[in-house]
Write an enzyme that holds these catalytic residues in place. Structure first.
Site, mmCIF file in Angstrom:
data_model
loop_
_atom_site.group_PDB
_atom_site.id
_atom_site.type_symbol
_atom_site.label_atom_id
_atom_site.label_comp_id
_atom_site.label_asym_id
_atom_site.label_seq_id
_atom_site.Cartn_x
_atom_site.Cartn_y
_atom_site.Cartn_z
ATOM 1 N N GLY A 17 37.284 47.073 33.342
ATOM 2 C CA GLY A 17 38.507 47.732 32.885
ATOM 3 C C GLY A 17 38.244 49.024 32.126
ATOM 4 N N ASP A 51 37.060 54.774 44.831
ATOM 5 C CA ASP A 51 36.153 53.853 44.144
ATOM 6 C C ASP A 51 35.147 53.258 45.120
ATOM 7 O OD1 ASP A 51 38.046 54.438 42.284
ATOM 8 O OD2 ASP A 51 38.897 52.427 42.143
ATOM 9 N N GLY A 94 37.569 51.852 33.633
ATOM 10 C CA GLY A 94 37.814 52.984 34.528
ATOM 11 C C GLY A 94 36.573 53.358 35.321
ATOM 12 N N LEU A 95 35.566 52.490 35.339
ATOM 13 C CA LEU A 95 34.326 52.779 36.079
ATOM 14 C C LEU A 95 34.251 51.942 37.346
ATOM 15 C CD1 LEU A 95 31.921 52.972 33.005
ATOM 16 C CD2 LEU A 95 33.192 54.817 34.127
ATOM 17 N N SER A 105 35.945 46.622 39.722
ATOM 18 C CA SER A 105 36.614 45.902 40.814
ATOM 19 C C SER A 105 36.032 46.330 42.165
ATOM 20 C CB SER A 105 38.135 46.125 40.779
ATOM 21 O OG SER A 105 38.449 47.499 40.842
#
Ligand code: ADP
Ligand code: MG
Length: 359
Positions: free
Chosen positions: A104, A154, A106-107, A110
């Site tokens: 969580g 991502d 932002g890297l 997920s």
């Protein structure tokens, strides 16, 4: 038979929210990521455990479904589900997940979790699947199975990352190019300590606003427009600012690639600061925490540029720095950030790293 894979997290260096607008992004894989140890099992089941949260789940391959209490497991289950839906023949498998990537922040933990799952499944069942298809199937799993409308940035960054280089991704043509980062530079990330909530409405709202801007201007996506065309168009103030952010970000990526290729690092840094300003004013996806981190980094010796990275609304900032200055930058920013906001940030010093791989 068993296999271990590693998929890195990613940092978006320039080109914010451009991926789902068919735009351009400069990004990098980082040295931290998710490791998946996969073992074939005779039962037609998927068993997943995570050392990160000490949980484990078990589902039958013929009845894959979303889990409510163990929501984290929907990422790997979703990947196996989309692979099966795409026609790949899979058997039973046990996955053990571990990670050194903050969740969580932002890297993109997920995407790293999905990509390492997909790579492990591909390796263990010898699937004929090319890297871009693998990235797209992982995105599909997150969009359709997990239910998060993330773009493809991502997954492509985690798959295609290159050591010592940024990667330039064109989401219109789905092509990836390598842009070497000069050797004496590193990426310093500061996690604001305030997690983003992409499942919250803001991300989807921004996507809808971008789609609306494109529709009102009669183009399929904002990639077809220049900032100048947006400036003179008949749009309300909010939608114009959203469209300006995307179209200017695309231009900044083009200018940033030229700056890197001609060794103009100061110029590249200015583009990063301009990108953050645009997030703050036009796209409104920054927070006072991220703004504070960027302001604190600005002007410190050894800092070329700083901006929020990823979806925004929390998460991390990325600074382009000279590594020999890292200790004093970390100390000054961390101390002042706590004084000013009461929150605690965590620094990660990294450099562009190789993408997902079997280890
Ligand atoms: P980000 O991708 O920026 O880290 P997301 O909210 O998109 O944030 O994804 C984080 C989610 O991914 C976690 O809440 C969890 O469900 C899942 N996840 C990531 N890494 C792991 C891990 N090592 N073990 C279990 N779940 C994980
Ligand atoms: Mg994510």
């Amino acid at each position: 038979m068993s296999v271990t894979t590693f998929a890195p997290g990613r940092v978006e260096v320039l080109g914010n929210h451009t991926d789902y607008n068919d735009g351009l992004v400069l990004s990098a894989a980082i040295h931290l990521g998710v490791t998946t140890h996969a073992v074939k099992i005779p039962e037609a089941e998927l068993r997943v455990s995570s050392r990160t949260n000490q949980r484990n789940v078990r589902v039958t391959l013929s009845g894959l479904h979303r889990l409510e209490t163990d929501g984290w497991a929907n990422y790997p289950i979703g990947v196996v589900d989309v692979l099966q839906q795409a026609g790949f023949q899979l058997g039973g498998m046990e996955l053990e997940i571990s990670s050194d990537l903050p969740v969580g922040a932002g890297l993109s933990s997920s995407a790293a979790l999905e990509v390492s799952t997909a790579m492990a499944t591909k390796a263990i069942f010898d699937l004929a699947i090319d890297p871009m298809q693998l990235a797209r199937l992982c995105q599909k799993a997150e969009n359709e199975f997990v239910g998060v409308q993330c773009g493809l940035l991502d997954h492509v960054s985690s798959v295609f990352g290159k050591a010592d280089s940024l990667i330039l991704i064109d989401f219109k043509t789905l092509t990836v190019e390598t842009v070497p980062l000069p050797e004496h530079l590193d990426l310093l990330l500061f996690n604001s300590g305030v997690p983003h909530e992409l499942v919250g409405g803001e991300y989807n709202e921004r996507r809808q606003q971008c789609a609306l801007a494109a529709k009102l201007l009669n183009v399929s996506t904002l990639r077809e427009l220049t900032p100048e065309q947006v400036r003179i168009a008949d749009l309300n103030d909010l939608i114009r600012r959203r469209a300006l952010h995307i179209t200017e970000e695309n231009e900044r990526v083009v200018q940033g690639v030229a700056a890197l290729r001609s060794g103009q690092i100061e110029r590249f840094g200015e583009l990063m600061f301009a990108s953050h300003e645009s997030s703050k004013i036009n796209f409104e996806n920054s927070t006072r925490y991220l703004d504070t981190l960027v302001e604190l980094a600005k002007g410190l010796p050894g800092v070329f540029g700083a901006r929020l990275t990823g979806g925004g609304f929390g998460g991390s900032v990325v600074c382009l720095i000279q590594p020999e200055h890292a200790p004093e930058i970390i100390e000054t920013v961390s101390k002042r950030y706590h004084e000013l906001t009461g929150a605690t940030c965590s620094p990660i010093l990294t450099e562009p790293s190789q993408g997902a791989r079997v280890i």
